[in-house]
Design a protein around this motif. Sequence first.
Motif, PDB file in Angstrom:
ATOM      1  N   THR A 216       0.842  -1.198   0.000  1.00 22.61           N
ATOM      2  CA  THR A 216       0.000   0.000   0.000  1.00 22.61           C
ATOM      3  C   THR A 216       0.871   1.240   0.000  1.00 22.61           C
ATOM      4  O   THR A 216       2.042   1.215   0.410  1.00 22.61           O
ATOM      5  CB  THR A 216      -0.913   0.040   1.241  1.00 22.61           C
ATOM      6  N   VAL A 217       0.290   2.340  -0.468  1.00 29.60           N
ATOM      7  CA  VAL A 217       0.942   3.642  -0.451  1.00 29.60           C
ATOM      8  C   VAL A 217      -0.013   4.623   0.211  1.00 29.60           C
ATOM      9  O   VAL A 217      -1.164   4.773  -0.225  1.00 29.60           O
ATOM     10  CB  VAL A 217       1.286   4.115  -1.873  1.00 29.60           C
ATOM     11  N   ALA A 218       0.446   5.286   1.287  1.00 23.53           N
ATOM     12  CA  ALA A 218      -0.408   6.226   1.999  1.00 23.53           C
ATOM     13  C   ALA A 218      -0.640   7.466   1.143  1.00 23.53           C
ATOM     14  O   ALA A 218       0.312   8.084   0.638  1.00 23.53           O
ATOM     15  CB  ALA A 218       0.223   6.604   3.328  1.00 23.53           C
ATOM     16  N   VAL A 219      -1.889   7.823   0.983  1.00 22.23           N
ATOM     17  CA  VAL A 219      -2.261   9.027   0.243  1.00 22.23           C
ATOM     18  C   VAL A 219      -2.574  10.167   1.197  1.00 22.23           C
ATOM     19  O   VAL A 219      -2.201  11.315   0.978  1.00 22.23           O
ATOM     20  CB  VAL A 219      -3.472   8.742  -0.673  1.00 22.23           C
ATOM     21  N   SER A 220      -3.291   9.868   2.257  1.00 25.18           N
ATOM     22  CA  SER A 220      -3.606  10.857   3.276  1.00 25.18           C
ATOM     23  C   SER A 220      -3.814  10.104   4.586  1.00 25.18           C
ATOM     24  O   SER A 220      -3.555   8.898   4.684  1.00 25.18           O
ATOM     25  CB  SER A 220      -4.864  11.646   2.903  1.00 25.18           C
ATOM     26  N   ALA A 221      -4.324  10.811   5.604  1.00 27.28           N
ATOM     27  CA  ALA A 221      -4.532  10.170   6.898  1.00 27.28           C
ATOM     28  C   ALA A 221      -5.671   9.165   6.860  1.00 27.28           C
ATOM     29  O   ALA A 221      -5.751   8.272   7.711  1.00 27.28           O
ATOM     30  CB  ALA A 221      -4.812  11.226   7.969  1.00 27.28           C
ATOM     31  N   THR A 222      -6.541   9.293   5.894  1.00 23.27           N
ATOM     32  CA  THR A 222      -7.713   8.411   5.841  1.00 23.27           C
ATOM     33  C   THR A 222      -7.807   7.613   4.548  1.00 23.27           C
ATOM     34  O   THR A 222      -8.764   6.849   4.382  1.00 23.27           O
ATOM     35  CB  THR A 222      -9.005   9.236   6.001  1.00 23.27           C
ATOM     36  N   ASN A 223      -6.854   7.774   3.634  1.00 27.50           N
ATOM     37  CA  ASN A 223      -6.922   7.064   2.358  1.00 27.50           C
ATOM     38  C   ASN A 223      -5.585   6.422   2.034  1.00 27.50           C
ATOM     39  O   ASN A 223      -4.519   6.916   2.434  1.00 27.50           O
ATOM     40  CB  ASN A 223      -7.322   8.024   1.222  1.00 27.50           C
ATOM     41  N   GLN A 224      -5.650   5.332   1.306  1.00 25.75           N
ATOM     42  CA  GLN A 224      -4.445   4.647   0.877  1.00 25.75           C
ATOM     43  C   GLN A 224      -4.650   4.099  -0.536  1.00 25.75           C
ATOM     44  O   GLN A 224      -5.784   3.943  -0.987  1.00 25.75           O
ATOM     45  CB  GLN A 224      -4.102   3.503   1.847  1.00 25.75           C
ATOM     46  N   ARG A 225      -3.534   3.818  -1.203  1.00 23.17           N
ATOM     47  CA  ARG A 225      -3.591   3.327  -2.574  1.00 23.17           C
ATOM     48  C   ARG A 225      -2.918   1.965  -2.643  1.00 23.17           C
ATOM     49  O   ARG A 225      -1.897   1.712  -2.019  1.00 23.17           O
ATOM     50  CB  ARG A 225      -2.887   4.304  -3.527  1.00 23.17           C
ATOM     51  N   PHE A 226      -3.576   1.053  -3.402  1.00 26.04           N
ATOM     52  CA  PHE A 226      -3.048  -0.303  -3.601  1.00 26.04           C
ATOM     53  C   PHE A 226      -2.506  -0.394  -5.029  1.00 26.04           C
ATOM     54  O   PHE A 226      -3.263  -0.588  -5.982  1.00 26.04           O
ATOM     55  CB  PHE A 226      -4.151  -1.345  -3.391  1.00 26.04           C
ATOM     56  N   PRO A 227      -1.197  -0.226  -5.211  1.00 20.79           N
ATOM     57  CA  PRO A 227      -0.640  -0.150  -6.572  1.00 20.79           C
ATOM     58  C   PRO A 227      -0.779  -1.440  -7.364  1.00 20.79           C
ATOM     59  O   PRO A 227      -0.770  -1.403  -8.604  1.00 20.79           O
ATOM     60  CB  PRO A 227       0.832   0.203  -6.331  1.00 20.79           C
ATOM     61  N   ASN A 228      -0.915  -2.586  -6.725  1.00 24.58           N
ATOM     62  CA  ASN A 228      -0.999  -3.854  -7.440  1.00 24.58           C
ATOM     63  C   ASN A 228      -2.420  -4.222  -7.856  1.00 24.58           C
ATOM     64  O   ASN A 228      -2.627  -5.242  -8.513  1.00 24.58           O
ATOM     65  CB  ASN A 228      -0.418  -4.987  -6.578  1.00 24.58           C
ATOM     66  N   ARG A 229      -3.386  -3.396  -7.498  1.00 18.06           N
ATOM     67  CA  ARG A 229      -4.772  -3.684  -7.865  1.00 18.06           C
ATOM     68  C   ARG A 229      -5.103  -3.005  -9.188  1.00 18.06           C
ATOM     69  O   ARG A 229      -4.356  -2.126  -9.653  1.00 18.06           O
ATOM     70  CB  ARG A 229      -5.722  -3.181  -6.778  1.00 18.06           C
ATOM     71  N   PRO A 230      -6.218  -3.371  -9.808  1.00 23.39           N
ATOM     72  CA  PRO A 230      -6.650  -2.651 -11.009  1.00 23.39           C
ATOM     73  C   PRO A 230      -6.838  -1.163 -10.710  1.00 23.39           C
ATOM     74  O   PRO A 230      -7.091  -0.762  -9.572  1.00 23.39           O
ATOM     75  CB  PRO A 230      -7.983  -3.317 -11.367  1.00 23.39           C
ATOM     76  N   ALA A 231      -6.710  -0.360 -11.746  1.00 25.82           N
ATOM     77  CA  ALA A 231      -6.740   1.097 -11.555  1.00 25.82           C
ATOM     78  C   ALA A 231      -7.999   1.555 -10.843  1.00 25.82           C
ATOM     79  O   ALA A 231      -7.982   2.474 -10.013  1.00 25.82           O
ATOM     80  CB  ALA A 231      -6.611   1.787 -12.909  1.00 25.82           C
ATOM     81  N   ALA A 232      -9.131   0.937 -11.149  1.00 27.91           N
ATOM     82  CA  ALA A 232     -10.397   1.376 -10.554  1.00 27.91           C
ATOM     83  C   ALA A 232     -10.492   1.022  -9.077  1.00 27.91           C
ATOM     84  O   ALA A 232     -11.329   1.574  -8.354  1.00 27.91           O
ATOM     85  CB  ALA A 232     -11.577   0.755 -11.315  1.00 27.91           C
ATOM     86  N   GLU A 233      -9.661   0.122  -8.587  1.00 24.52           N
ATOM     87  CA  GLU A 233      -9.749  -0.326  -7.203  1.00 24.52           C
ATOM     88  C   GLU A 233      -8.537   0.082  -6.368  1.00 24.52           C
ATOM     89  O   GLU A 233      -8.428  -0.334  -5.210  1.00 24.52           O
ATOM     90  CB  GLU A 233      -9.877  -1.858  -7.166  1.00 24.52           C
ATOM     91  N   GLN A 234      -7.666   0.903  -6.942  1.00 22.02           N
ATOM     92  CA  GLN A 234      -6.435   1.214  -6.227  1.00 22.02           C
ATOM     93  C   GLN A 234      -6.665   2.108  -5.017  1.00 22.02           C
ATOM     94  O   GLN A 234      -6.058   1.913  -3.966  1.00 22.02           O
ATOM     95  CB  GLN A 234      -5.433   1.880  -7.176  1.00 22.02           C
ATOM     96  N   LEU A 235      -7.548   3.114  -5.123  1.00 32.30           N
ATOM     97  CA  LEU A 235      -7.764   4.069  -4.042  1.00 32.30           C
ATOM     98  C   LEU A 235      -8.861   3.547  -3.119  1.00 32.30           C
ATOM     99  O   LEU A 235      -9.947   3.194  -3.564  1.00 32.30           O
ATOM    100  CB  LEU A 235      -8.150   5.439  -4.589  1.00 32.30           C
ATOM    101  N   ALA A 236      -8.567   3.500  -1.837  1.00 27.75           N
ATOM    102  CA  ALA A 236      -9.555   3.009  -0.870  1.00 27.75           C
ATOM    103  C   ALA A 236      -9.338   3.708   0.461  1.00 27.75           C
ATOM    104  O   ALA A 236      -8.219   4.130   0.794  1.00 27.75           O
ATOM    105  CB  ALA A 236      -9.449   1.496  -0.693  1.00 27.75           C
ATOM    106  N   SER A 237     -10.428   3.836   1.229  1.00 23.18           N
ATOM    107  CA  SER A 237     -10.343   4.436   2.552  1.00 23.18           C
ATOM    108  C   SER A 237      -9.759   3.429   3.534  1.00 23.18           C
ATOM    109  O   SER A 237      -9.858   2.217   3.350  1.00 23.18           O
ATOM    110  CB  SER A 237     -11.732   4.879   3.038  1.00 23.18           C
ATOM    111  N   VAL A 238      -9.138   3.954   4.557  1.00 19.23           N
ATOM    112  CA  VAL A 238      -8.551   3.097   5.581  1.00 19.23           C
ATOM    113  C   VAL A 238      -9.671   2.571   6.475  1.00 19.23           C
ATOM    114  O   VAL A 238     -10.394   3.336   7.112  1.00 19.23           O
ATOM    115  CB  VAL A 238      -7.524   3.868   6.435  1.00 19.23           C
ATOM    116  N   VAL A 239      -9.839   1.276   6.499  1.00 16.82           N
ATOM    117  CA  VAL A 239     -10.844   0.638   7.349  1.00 16.82           C
ATOM    118  C   VAL A 239     -10.119  -0.076   8.480  1.00 16.82           C
ATOM    119  O   VAL A 239      -9.352  -1.010   8.245  1.00 16.82           O
ATOM    120  CB  VAL A 239     -11.710  -0.356   6.550  1.00 16.82           C
TER     121      VAL A 239
END
Length: 369
Positions: A216-239
């Motif tokens: 994962t790559v931290a984008v902000s305090a509440t969001n992160q990015r998964f570089p190995n996922r498809p482009a549409a699923e890379q950005l996700a909130s921290v759960v």
Amino acid sequence: MASVFLSDLDADYISPSQACSNPMFAGSAANPAAGGTSGGAASAAAAASSPAAAPPAAGGKLTLAMELDDDVGANFGVVEEVRPDLISGVATAAGGTKATLSLNDCLACSGCVTSAETVLITQQSAAKFFEAVRSGHYACVVVSVSPQARAALAAHYGVPPAEAQRRLASFLVALGATYVTDTSGAADIALLETAAEFVARYRQSQPRKWAAPEETVAVSATNQRFPNRPAAEQLASVVRPLEAYTALPMLTSACPGWVCYAEKTQPSSIPHISTAKSAQQVLGTALKRAVCAATSTPPASVFHVTIMPCYDKKLEASRADFRHEDLDAAEVDLVLTTIEIIDMIAEAAAAAAAAAAAAGQAAAEQAVA
């Protein structure tokens, strides 16, 4: 230890044989050993050493007999003189008198309910319901009926539950309620949330083999990015997982009386209590947030009343946890018990009968004139 037994609470589903956890007898000033003024507690030792009281005099004193158990289990009778307006007596088949407690007596002992909580209970009454209806301050008044209260009313009046619901809805609408609903759907939601929490706790408690976490790559305090996922699923909130809630067994949180008892006397059990809301509060949350938002109605202009089988629900509705500052409103504004609804129906019937009698008398006098 002395045991005081609750009475007159059948409609609230409290067993009449349930012993009070903090026995208390209030005596008169003439008998200090009995507890002094109103609110004093007489211990078993003090009660055992107190002299036998005289029979009731003209002043209205009431002589009651308590059964006390000593450490070795021997029973002995002790006579206490108490104020008749605090603790009532019921004659027994053996010729004695058994002390019984009303709800007010129980709440006054401060063993289960604090003084502040007693004030909250007294504020939640039928008078507040009529005040809210007649004030015109609220855009609508919503009354939610629990299945247990509906069943108790049906048994009391000898009608089917569906008929009891229809008659109760008509009665409440006549008093000024805008909508009358049911809490069964909210109970289903509460059950699903409780089940989901249990599954999460169980899975967290199971040993697992270590596996490399996903990159994962931290984008902000509440969001992160998964570089190995498809482009549409890379950005996700921290759960954040429910790692803090792993204590088993998990205990129910649906009963506010149990929660209150655990918080005061069994703090070690608090991690085991479910964080899911009860059906009453689930419905309050849905009403004040989802329904009000969908209808563009300010939550503060909706007065939510629930009809419940237990007085402890009043304490639950009054908890600060269930008041939302952003909405400037509580999830449940008022709780009425089954007994209070029966009293309201009886008072309305008596008022209607008196009005009919007065009208008949006026018509008769006019006919004679």
